[in-house]
Design an enzyme around this catalytic site. Structure first.
Site, PDB file in Angstrom:
ATOM      1  N   CYS A  46      -9.896 -59.894  -7.133  1.00 55.64           N
ATOM      2  CA  CYS A  46     -10.334 -59.410  -5.811  1.00 55.64           C
ATOM      3  C   CYS A  46      -9.090 -59.183  -4.957  1.00 55.64           C
ATOM      4  O   CYS A  46      -7.989 -59.018  -5.503  1.00 55.64           O
ATOM      5  CB  CYS A  46     -11.319 -60.380  -5.165  1.00 55.64           C
ATOM      6  SG  CYS A  46     -10.658 -62.021  -4.806  1.00 55.64           S
ATOM      7  N   ASN A  48      -7.963 -63.448  -3.612  1.00 57.35           N
ATOM      8  CA  ASN A  48      -8.073 -64.505  -4.645  1.00 57.35           C
ATOM      9  C   ASN A  48      -8.412 -65.863  -4.037  1.00 57.35           C
ATOM     10  O   ASN A  48      -7.985 -66.912  -4.527  1.00 57.35           O
ATOM     11  CB  ASN A  48      -6.789 -64.583  -5.503  1.00 57.35           C
ATOM     12  CG  ASN A  48      -6.937 -65.420  -6.782  1.00 57.35           C
ATOM     13  OD1 ASN A  48      -5.992 -66.073  -7.209  1.00 57.35           O
ATOM     14  ND2 ASN A  48      -8.097 -65.431  -7.382  1.00 57.35           N
ATOM     15  N   CYS A  53     -11.832 -65.970  -2.272  1.00 55.24           N
ATOM     16  CA  CYS A  53     -13.301 -65.947  -2.119  1.00 55.24           C
ATOM     17  C   CYS A  53     -13.989 -65.485  -3.400  1.00 55.24           C
ATOM     18  O   CYS A  53     -14.504 -66.293  -4.167  1.00 55.24           O
ATOM     19  CB  CYS A  53     -13.722 -65.067  -0.946  1.00 55.24           C
ATOM     20  SG  CYS A  53     -13.141 -65.681   0.667  1.00 55.24           S
ATOM     21  N   ARG A  54     -14.000 -64.184  -3.663  1.00 54.93           N
ATOM     22  CA  ARG A  54     -14.841 -63.656  -4.737  1.00 54.93           C
ATOM     23  C   ARG A  54     -14.341 -63.962  -6.137  1.00 54.93           C
ATOM     24  O   ARG A  54     -15.103 -64.468  -6.981  1.00 54.93           O
ATOM     25  CB  ARG A  54     -15.004 -62.133  -4.564  1.00 54.93           C
ATOM     26  CG  ARG A  54     -15.778 -61.749  -3.315  1.00 54.93           C
ATOM     27  CD  ARG A  54     -15.593 -60.279  -2.976  1.00 54.93           C
ATOM     28  NE  ARG A  54     -14.230 -59.992  -2.561  1.00 54.93           N
ATOM     29  CZ  ARG A  54     -13.741 -58.795  -2.320  1.00 54.93           C
ATOM     30  NH1 ARG A  54     -14.529 -57.742  -2.475  1.00 54.93           N
ATOM     31  NH2 ARG A  54     -12.499 -58.630  -1.914  1.00 54.93           N
ATOM     32  N   SER A  55     -13.081 -63.620  -6.444  1.00 58.24           N
ATOM     33  CA  SER A  55     -12.645 -63.763  -7.847  1.00 58.24           C
ATOM     34  C   SER A  55     -12.540 -65.216  -8.317  1.00 58.24           C
ATOM     35  O   SER A  55     -12.904 -65.498  -9.465  1.00 58.24           O
ATOM     36  CB  SER A  55     -11.362 -62.976  -8.127  1.00 58.24           C
ATOM     37  OG  SER A  55     -10.272 -63.474  -7.404  1.00 58.24           O
ATOM     38  N   ASP A  72     -16.905 -58.086   0.308  1.00 59.02           N
ATOM     39  CA  ASP A  72     -15.919 -59.059   0.793  1.00 59.02           C
ATOM     40  C   ASP A  72     -16.574 -59.928   1.872  1.00 59.02           C
ATOM     41  O   ASP A  72     -16.979 -59.421   2.912  1.00 59.02           O
ATOM     42  CB  ASP A  72     -14.733 -58.270   1.369  1.00 59.02           C
ATOM     43  CG  ASP A  72     -13.627 -59.161   1.877  1.00 59.02           C
ATOM     44  OD1 ASP A  72     -13.823 -60.394   1.943  1.00 59.02           O
ATOM     45  OD2 ASP A  72     -12.559 -58.618   2.209  1.00 59.02           O
TER      46      ASP A  72
END
Ligand code: 4NP
Length: 155
Positions: free
Chosen positions: A7, A10, A12-14, A123
């Protein structure tokens, strides 16, 4: 097999995708043959723990996180078998790395594996708790879809 989730930050999402994936493959026969990592296209959060809101949301959903932020490098393209981008901006930034043309086939959008409609993992950084839960729900489905894909390759 080696899988990399990518993401922007690095935090939150990934790292959540990585943690959900690692959690789910523990109960798979091929679990020990698969390595997973995550990284960001930016250098904003190198060395940082995941965002506190992501960690709290993950814990609420029964998932532990211990990743530290790192930035993607061109060598990741060679090293990993699957490189899963959270959104189209990440996807294009990955393909702009030096030498990426040879590895185009490894780079995919995470939501290509989501059985529900949608293109990007949004995001959540400027969002609310509901947005963090939405990210969790999307990743929960998309990671299942991805595991179904690699199961066919690994069994
Ligand atoms: P991520 O979210 O890409 O899911 O980790 C973000 C984290 C930090 C920033 C942007 C997005 N930031 O601008 O610092």
């Amino acid at each position: 097999m080696k899988v990399l989730f990518v993401c922007l930050g690095n935090i939150c999402r990934s790292p959540l995708a990585e943690a959900v994936f690692k959690h789910k493959i523990q109960s798979e026969k091929f679990g020990k043959n698969v390595l997973a990592d995550s990284c960001g296209t930016s250098n904003y959060h190198i060395g940082d723990l995941p965002d506190e809101r992501t960690r709290k949301n993950a814990a609420k959903n029964g998932v532990e996180m211990s990743h530290r932020g790192r930035q993607i490098s061109a060598s990741d393209l060679k090293e990993f078998d699957y490189i899963l981008a959270m959104d189209r901006s990440n996807y294009h930034n990955i393909l702009n790395l030096p030498g990426a043309d040879s590895y185009h086939h490894k780079v995919l959008l995470m939501r290509a594996f989501d059985p529900e409609e949608g293109d990007e993992v949004p995001d959540p950084y400027y969002g609310s708790e509901e947005d963090f839960q939405e990210v969790f729900d999307i990743l929960d489905r998309a990671v299942d879809g991805f595991i179904n894909r690699i199961r066919k390759e690994l069994l």
